[in-house]
Design a protein around this motif. Structure first.
Motif, PDB file in Angstrom:
ATOM      1  N   TYR A 152      19.442  -4.499  11.154  1.00 15.26           N
ATOM      2  CA  TYR A 152      20.236  -5.885  11.044  1.00 15.26           C
ATOM      3  C   TYR A 152      19.404  -6.778  12.059  1.00 15.26           C
ATOM      4  CZ  TYR A 152      23.770  -2.757   9.071  1.00 15.26           C
ATOM      5  OH  TYR A 152      24.404  -1.728   8.469  1.00 15.26           O
ATOM      6  N   VAL A 153      20.110  -8.052  12.213  1.00 10.03           N
ATOM      7  CA  VAL A 153      19.585  -9.217  12.923  1.00 10.03           C
ATOM      8  C   VAL A 153      19.393  -8.945  14.389  1.00 10.03           C
ATOM      9  CG1 VAL A 153      21.396 -10.526  12.730  1.00 10.03           C
ATOM     10  CG2 VAL A 153      19.108 -11.669  12.949  1.00 10.03           C
ATOM     11  N   ASN A 154      20.370  -8.148  14.871  1.00  9.76           N
ATOM     12  CA  ASN A 154      20.666  -8.016  16.298  1.00  9.76           C
ATOM     13  C   ASN A 154      20.041  -6.666  17.021  1.00  9.76           C
ATOM     14  OD1 ASN A 154      22.293  -6.172  15.436  1.00  9.76           O
ATOM     15  ND2 ASN A 154      24.141  -6.522  16.480  1.00  9.76           N
ATOM     16  N   GLY A 155      19.108  -6.117  16.045  1.00 10.36           N
ATOM     17  CA  GLY A 155      18.514  -4.803  16.581  1.00 10.36           C
ATOM     18  C   GLY A 155      19.164  -3.538  16.308  1.00 10.36           C
ATOM     19  N   VAL A 156      20.374  -3.733  15.964  1.00 11.02           N
ATOM     20  CA  VAL A 156      21.072  -2.312  15.431  1.00 11.02           C
ATOM     21  C   VAL A 156      20.567  -1.773  14.057  1.00 11.02           C
ATOM     22  CG1 VAL A 156      23.122  -1.137  14.799  1.00 11.02           C
ATOM     23  CG2 VAL A 156      23.346  -3.072  16.561  1.00 11.02           C
ATOM     24  N   PHE A 157      20.449  -0.510  14.056  1.00 11.04           N
ATOM     25  CA  PHE A 157      19.832   0.224  12.805  1.00 11.04           C
ATOM     26  C   PHE A 157      20.603   1.288  12.336  1.00 11.04           C
ATOM     27  CE2 PHE A 157      17.116   1.673  15.759  1.00 11.04           C
ATOM     28  CZ  PHE A 157      16.631   2.963  15.417  1.00 11.04           C
ATOM     29  N   ASP A 158      20.910   1.463  11.081  1.00  6.56           N
ATOM     30  CA  ASP A 158      21.644   2.451  10.696  1.00  6.56           C
ATOM     31  C   ASP A 158      20.930   3.711   9.812  1.00  6.56           C
ATOM     32  OD1 ASP A 158      24.292   1.301  11.337  1.00  6.56           O
ATOM     33  OD2 ASP A 158      24.495   0.566   9.639  1.00  6.56           O
ATOM     34  N   ARG A 159      21.426   4.780   9.953  1.00  5.10           N
ATOM     35  CA  ARG A 159      20.970   5.891   8.966  1.00  5.10           C
ATOM     36  C   ARG A 159      21.999   6.384   7.938  1.00  5.10           C
ATOM     37  NH1 ARG A 159      17.579  11.277  10.937  1.00  5.10           N
ATOM     38  NH2 ARG A 159      18.260  12.684   9.366  1.00  5.10           N
ATOM     39  N   LEU A 160      21.896   6.182   6.917  1.00  5.03           N
ATOM     40  CA  LEU A 160      22.857   6.392   5.669  1.00  5.03           C
ATOM     41  C   LEU A 160      22.288   7.731   5.008  1.00  5.03           C
ATOM     42  CD1 LEU A 160      25.124   5.819   3.866  1.00  5.03           C
ATOM     43  CD2 LEU A 160      23.677   4.325   2.691  1.00  5.03           C
ATOM     44  N   ASP A 161      23.236   8.684   5.176  1.00  4.46           N
ATOM     45  CA  ASP A 161      22.876   9.873   4.373  1.00  4.46           C
ATOM     46  C   ASP A 161      23.511   9.722   3.154  1.00  4.46           C
ATOM     47  OD1 ASP A 161      23.098  12.606   3.593  1.00  4.46           O
ATOM     48  OD2 ASP A 161      22.845  13.603   5.420  1.00  4.46           O
ATOM     49  N   PHE A 207      13.858  -7.746  25.973  1.00  6.06           N
ATOM     50  CA  PHE A 207      13.405  -8.921  25.111  1.00  6.06           C
ATOM     51  C   PHE A 207      14.581  -9.702  24.521  1.00  6.06           C
ATOM     52  CE2 PHE A 207      10.986  -5.148  24.488  1.00  6.06           C
ATOM     53  CZ  PHE A 207       9.658  -5.602  25.105  1.00  6.06           C
ATOM     54  N   PRO A 208      14.723 -10.901  24.511  1.00  3.78           N
ATOM     55  CA  PRO A 208      15.632 -11.911  23.854  1.00  3.78           C
ATOM     56  C   PRO A 208      15.925 -11.759  22.332  1.00  3.78           C
ATOM     57  CG  PRO A 208      13.946 -13.278  24.556  1.00  3.78           C
ATOM     58  CD  PRO A 208      13.373 -11.755  24.995  1.00  3.78           C
ATOM     59  N   THR A 209      14.803 -11.555  21.656  1.00  6.11           N
ATOM     60  CA  THR A 209      15.005 -11.496  20.245  1.00  6.11           C
ATOM     61  C   THR A 209      14.636 -10.167  19.785  1.00  6.11           C
ATOM     62  OG1 THR A 209      14.070 -13.776  20.144  1.00  6.11           O
ATOM     63  CG2 THR A 209      14.080 -12.790  17.965  1.00  6.11           C
ATOM     64  N   LYS A 210      15.800  -9.732  19.083  1.00  5.99           N
ATOM     65  CA  LYS A 210      15.627  -8.284  18.707  1.00  5.99           C
ATOM     66  C   LYS A 210      15.829  -7.803  17.236  1.00  5.99           C
ATOM     67  CE  LYS A 210      17.938  -7.574  22.914  1.00  5.99           C
ATOM     68  NZ  LYS A 210      19.429  -7.233  23.818  1.00  5.99           N
ATOM     69  N   ILE A 225      17.551  -0.448  20.300  1.00  3.02           N
ATOM     70  CA  ILE A 225      16.917  -1.696  20.391  1.00  3.02           C
ATOM     71  C   ILE A 225      17.776  -2.892  20.813  1.00  3.02           C
ATOM     72  CG2 ILE A 225      15.760  -3.537  18.724  1.00  3.02           C
ATOM     73  CD1 ILE A 225      14.621  -1.410  17.281  1.00  3.02           C
ATOM     74  N   TYR A 226      19.325  -2.810  20.347  1.00  5.68           N
ATOM     75  CA  TYR A 226      20.125  -3.910  20.629  1.00  5.68           C
ATOM     76  C   TYR A 226      20.474  -3.924  22.066  1.00  5.68           C
ATOM     77  CZ  TYR A 226      24.976  -5.457  21.009  1.00  5.68           C
ATOM     78  OH  TYR A 226      26.100  -6.016  21.123  1.00  5.68           O
ATOM     79  N   ARG A 227      20.385  -2.585  22.704  1.00  6.58           N
ATOM     80  CA  ARG A 227      20.835  -2.599  24.088  1.00  6.58           C
ATOM     81  C   ARG A 227      19.713  -2.822  25.266  1.00  6.58           C
ATOM     82  NH1 ARG A 227      26.122  -0.585  24.570  1.00  6.58           N
ATOM     83  NH2 ARG A 227      26.669   0.723  22.730  1.00  6.58           N
ATOM     84  N   SER A 228      18.458  -2.996  24.624  1.00  8.82           N
ATOM     85  CA  SER A 228      17.551  -3.291  25.585  1.00  8.82           C
ATOM     86  C   SER A 228      17.671  -4.615  26.108  1.00  8.82           C
ATOM     87  CB  SER A 228      16.133  -3.158  24.809  1.00  8.82           C
ATOM     88  OG  SER A 228      15.074  -3.730  25.442  1.00  8.82           O
ATOM     89  N   GLU A 229      17.266  -4.769  27.291  1.00  8.91           N
ATOM     90  CA  GLU A 229      17.257  -6.325  28.143  1.00  8.91           C
ATOM     91  C   GLU A 229      16.187  -6.924  28.399  1.00  8.91           C
ATOM     92  OE1 GLU A 229      19.809  -5.370  31.619  1.00  8.91           O
ATOM     93  OE2 GLU A 229      21.493  -5.018  30.389  1.00  8.91           O
ATOM     94  N   CYS A 251      11.297   3.933  26.073  1.00 12.67           N
ATOM     95  CA  CYS A 251      11.885   5.205  26.243  1.00 12.67           C
ATOM     96  C   CYS A 251      13.145   5.120  26.659  1.00 12.67           C
ATOM     97  CB  CYS A 251      10.880   6.360  26.452  1.00 12.67           C
ATOM     98  SG  CYS A 251      10.235   7.198  25.229  1.00 12.67           S
ATOM     99  N   VAL A 252      14.215   4.747  25.939  1.00 13.02           N
ATOM    100  CA  VAL A 252      15.442   4.836  26.602  1.00 13.02           C
ATOM    101  C   VAL A 252      16.290   6.011  25.803  1.00 13.02           C
ATOM    102  CG1 VAL A 252      15.450   2.492  27.023  1.00 13.02           C
ATOM    103  CG2 VAL A 252      16.570   3.318  24.985  1.00 13.02           C
ATOM    104  N   LEU A 253      17.428   6.630  26.515  1.00  8.66           N
ATOM    105  CA  LEU A 253      18.148   7.495  26.159  1.00  8.66           C
ATOM    106  C   LEU A 253      18.766   7.000  24.777  1.00  8.66           C
ATOM    107  CD1 LEU A 253      19.187  10.227  27.118  1.00  8.66           C
ATOM    108  CD2 LEU A 253      21.202   8.971  28.058  1.00  8.66           C
TER     109      LEU A 253
END
Length: 783
Positions: free
Chosen positions: A97-106, A124-127, A118-122, A13-15
């Motif tokens: 995406y492969v690096n853990g970033v995800f988008d919300r397209l309206d 886990f090495p594979t996101k 997910i991307y900024r979590s430290e 649970c991160v900001l």
């Protein structure tokens, strides 16, 4: 009982870290990518299909045939999409995406929000985001370390399940399905690298590993890639075929296929399974039929609410099938559905024709690659063997050149030289109709290292590793072959690479290593004294040694040759740029040497981009330099030294990637094309071809609206080559003075003190520095 999706304990649970996708300034960015390489599908409401590809996302409306495309230029975080999920409740598309970033397209507004939790979590090495599933007010995200539960209402991560059952912590989850579990309750099924896990949605906290039951199948490899629930059974796609779970918790093979399962879906009472070349169907008894075959590279399948079957192929885009009279076959409705664009995305070379068309060649190594042309309005023509009969069986086109007469020339690494005339007649030149010869030790492998032309249309071609490595085609079509150039300091001259013919008719040729054509040895400077066939009066100089302290080549590898509007020859090396002050005597003038450009602002260092590879250099109409590097695109202008005007990177612009391989500038419109390792993007530059004489100025946007402290780009066009611009208020006060080179300049709406100007009408006076006279325009500012 406590909801399994309530955040407790050590959950992730991160900001929430969300941002609106790259804010687009008024400079127009456009993506020019290929959407034919489909990676995934998601069916939506009303017969709309959402398609993920290596070039971005597109939607296809089966009702009206409309195709809409979305890339980083339209706000997505990236273009190479890993996973999709349509959210009916919110009418948005989730993109992973492969690096853990995800988008919300309206979809209704086109607004994109990118989430970086997910991307900024430290931890886990594979996101990697492998799959996404919408469940009410939860978005289930299968990742490289477990299952993440995201709240699309509050835009926050609610939970992370990185330990399930007896599986090792942070085992990758490849797919997630919501269906009945063996107890008869509704639950979650996870397909992981270690097998299958399931848990009830109404039980205890799913943070507790004991809440999950983990099962390993009997397949040689336990990795489960896809899941569907059908016939009261769980079907699992693995890298060794299709299996299903039996009532006693064991797994058995379905059908005889042992190829990897790339996707699964359900059509009526059948399970559809995608392998690379076939779509297979299995009934309740496991009987297999093959409703579709003959594809190049199938990747995904989707079945919409009406029972239409959609296939995604990595070679031919989206296809639409409907159920035939037989339950074991499908009828094709339409094939190769994808947005207009080039056949391939990554380009290794770009060129602009006299009429402003863009020509491109694929990167070396792209299978069946060709070359491509884009006219205005994103009108692409693909010159590949798939579309052009003359190019059938040929490929590896890696360099392009356009002569002053409008002929395009494409050099191939093995298939000779191709010409496209202004009338679109395609001709291939090899040993049968030209003097070009196969590489030593081969029968028909003709390597063309590069092509360049003189003003009268005479074409110079390097024929790498040939007994005659240099060839000339006269304007009347006559071919001649030349003996290897005789340059002092080198005897190895048959391995010739790229070539530049400068404005004085001097030939600058990259010398390659005879044993490894990926290694360069230096540059030959050749003057044939206007008698190519007579080598007795040729003069040739060889430059090879890396220099130091501002003189010589910064690096040993030569990546590009370019002439600017001042006649300087720029060399891009693996350690930075350098230039020669070329003259008509460059080939026999011992005093010339490569010089390293110097920064005007010494806080940037002494020498421009020293130590940084310069893959390509393009010159705009203001004689500024666009340098393509592995760290983005740099725009440089010259004053006392060289000034950094702009530096575009993936984190501050709409570039897909920092790795920029090639660049070109279209002088008529000022559009700058930047080819990255992910694809081609362009932006509207602020320099265009200058007017020959003073004329009325064209100013846009007009009126120009300024909101808050947000800058605006106001373009002033119709300028002569060198101009002093004065922006004056209606009462006569001088607001801003600027110097311009080229036919266009932009004003940011600020005065001499850097303050945004108030609302009002402003007069623009442009005075030519070479007695061309004055030009006038005006613009209204609205604050």
């Amino acid at each position: 009982m406590m909801s399994p999706f309530k955040c407790i304990g050590a959950c992730f649970c991160v900001l929430v870290l969300a941002q609106l996708a790259h804010a687009q300034n008024s400079r127009s960015w456009t993506a020019h990518t290929s959407f034919r390489e489909v990676t995934g599908l998601s069916t939506a409401d009303g017969g709309v299909i959402w398609v993920a590809s290596t070039g971005g996302v597109f939607s296809y409306d089966s009702g009206n045939g409309e195709i809409n495309r979305y890339t980083a230029a339209e706000g997505l975080y990236d273009i190479n999409v890993q996973a999709l999920a349509w959210d009916t409740k919110r009418q948005v598309l989730w993109v992973g995406y492969v690096n853990g970033v995800f988008d919300r397209l309206d979809v209704s507004t086109g607004e994109v929000i990118s989430f970086f939790d997910i991307y900024r979590s430290e931890r886990f090495p594979t996101k990697t985001i492998n799959a996404m599933e919408v469940l009410g007010d939860s978005l289930l995200i299968a990742t490289g370390f477990g299952l993440v539960v995201f709240d699309p209402v509050d835009n926050e991560v609610r939970d992370t399940y990185s330990r399930v059952g007896t599986f090792t912590a942070a085992t990758a989850v490849n797919d997630v399905a919501v269906s009945t579990i063996p107890s008869g309750e509704r639950g979650l099924w996870l397909g992981t690298d270690a097998g299958v896990a399931f848990a009830s949605l109404s039980g205890q906290s799913l943070q507790d590993p004991s809440s999950w039951t983990s099962e390993r199948s009997f397949f040689p490899n336990t990795k489960v890639t896809h899941l569907v629930y059908q016939h009261d059974r769980l079907y699992v796609g693995t890298i060794a075929g299709l299996g299903k779970r039996t009532t006693n918790g064991m797994y058995e093979r379905v059908g005889t296929n042992t190829r990897p399962i790339l996707d699964l879906d359900i059509l009526d009472d059948q399970v559809l399974a995608v392998t690379q070349f076939r779509l297979r169907a299995y009934d309740v008894n496991g009987v297999e039929s093959i409703p579709v075959s003959g594809y190049e590279d199938l990747q995904s399948v989707g079945v919409d609410a009406s029972g239409n079957v959609w296939l995604g192929d990595a070679d031919s885009g989206l296809s639409h099938y409907i159920k035939a009279g037989s339950a074991t076959s499908l009828d094709l409705v339409s094939r190769e559905l994808y947005p207009a664009g080039p056949f391939d995305s990554p380009f290794g070379d770009l060129a602009i024709s006299p009429d402003g068309n863009l020509w491109a060649a694929a990167q070396l190594g792209v299978p069946r690659s060709g070359f491509y042309r884009m006219k205005s309005g994103n009108d692409w023509t693909n010159f590949t063997g798939r579309f052009v009969e003359e190019l059938s069986g040929r490929g590896s086109y890696w360099r392009v050149h356009v002569d002053g007469q409008g002929n395009a020339w494409a050099a191939s690494r093995g298939a000779g030289l191709a010409q496209v005339s202004p009338e679109d007649v395609v001709t291939v030149y090899d040993q049968s109709n030209s003097t070009l010869l196969p590489a030593a030790g081969t029968q028909s492998y003709i390597i063309v290292g590069g092509a360049a032309s003189e003003q009268d249309g005479t074409l110079w071609v390097t024929n790498t590793i040939s007994p005659y490595p240099l060839h000339v085609r006269s304007a009347d079509g006559t071919w001649s072959r030349l003996l290897p150039p005789q340059c002092s300091g080198t005897s190895q001259t048959t391995a010739l690479g790229d070539i530049l013919v400068d404005s004085n008719g001097i030939k600058w040729i990259v010398l390659l290593d005879q044993g490894n054509l990926m290694i360069t040895r230096g540059v030959l400077v050749l003057d044939t004294n206007d008698t190519p066939e007579d080598g007795s009066d040729d003069v040739c100089t060889y430059y090879s040694e890396p220099g130091s302290n501002g003189v010589g080549f910064p690096g040993s590898q030569i990546y590009s040759l370019t002439e600017d509007l001042s006649g300087r020859i720029w060399v891009g090396t693996n350690e930075g740029p350098a230039y020669f002050r070329s003259t008509a005597f460059s080939a026999n003038d011992p005093s010339i040497a490569a010089v390293w450009p110097i920064w005007q602002d010494r806080t940037l260092g002494s020498y421009v981009l020293n130590g940084l590879a310069v893959n390509d250099i393009a010159v705009d109409p203001s004689n500024r330099l666009w340098m393509a590097t592995p760290e983005g695109a740099y725009l440089l202008s010259e004053g006392v030294g060289f000034e950094l005007v702009e530096h575009h990177r993936a984190d501050n612009s709409l570039l897909f990637s920092d790795v920029v391989i090639t660049a070109a500038v279209e002088a008529l419109t000022g559009r700058v094309f930047l080819g990255t390792d992910k694809g081609l993007v362009s932006l509207l530059g602020d320099a265009i071809q200058p007017a020959e004489e003073a004329q009325d100025l064209f100013v846009y946007p007009n009126p120009a609206e300024i909101h808050g402290q947000t800058e605006v780009q106001i373009y002033i066009e119709g300028l002569v080559s060198e101009t002093e611009i004065s922006i004056v208020a209606v009462h006569g006060e001088l607001i801003r003075r600027m110097q311009a080179r080229g036919g266009r300049i932009s004003w940011d709406g600020r005065d001499q003190n850097g303050q945004l100007v108030p609302s009002g009408m402003y007069l623009i006076v442009a005075q030519g520095r070479n007695d061309e006279g004055n030009s006038y325009g005006k613009v209204a500012i609205i604050r």
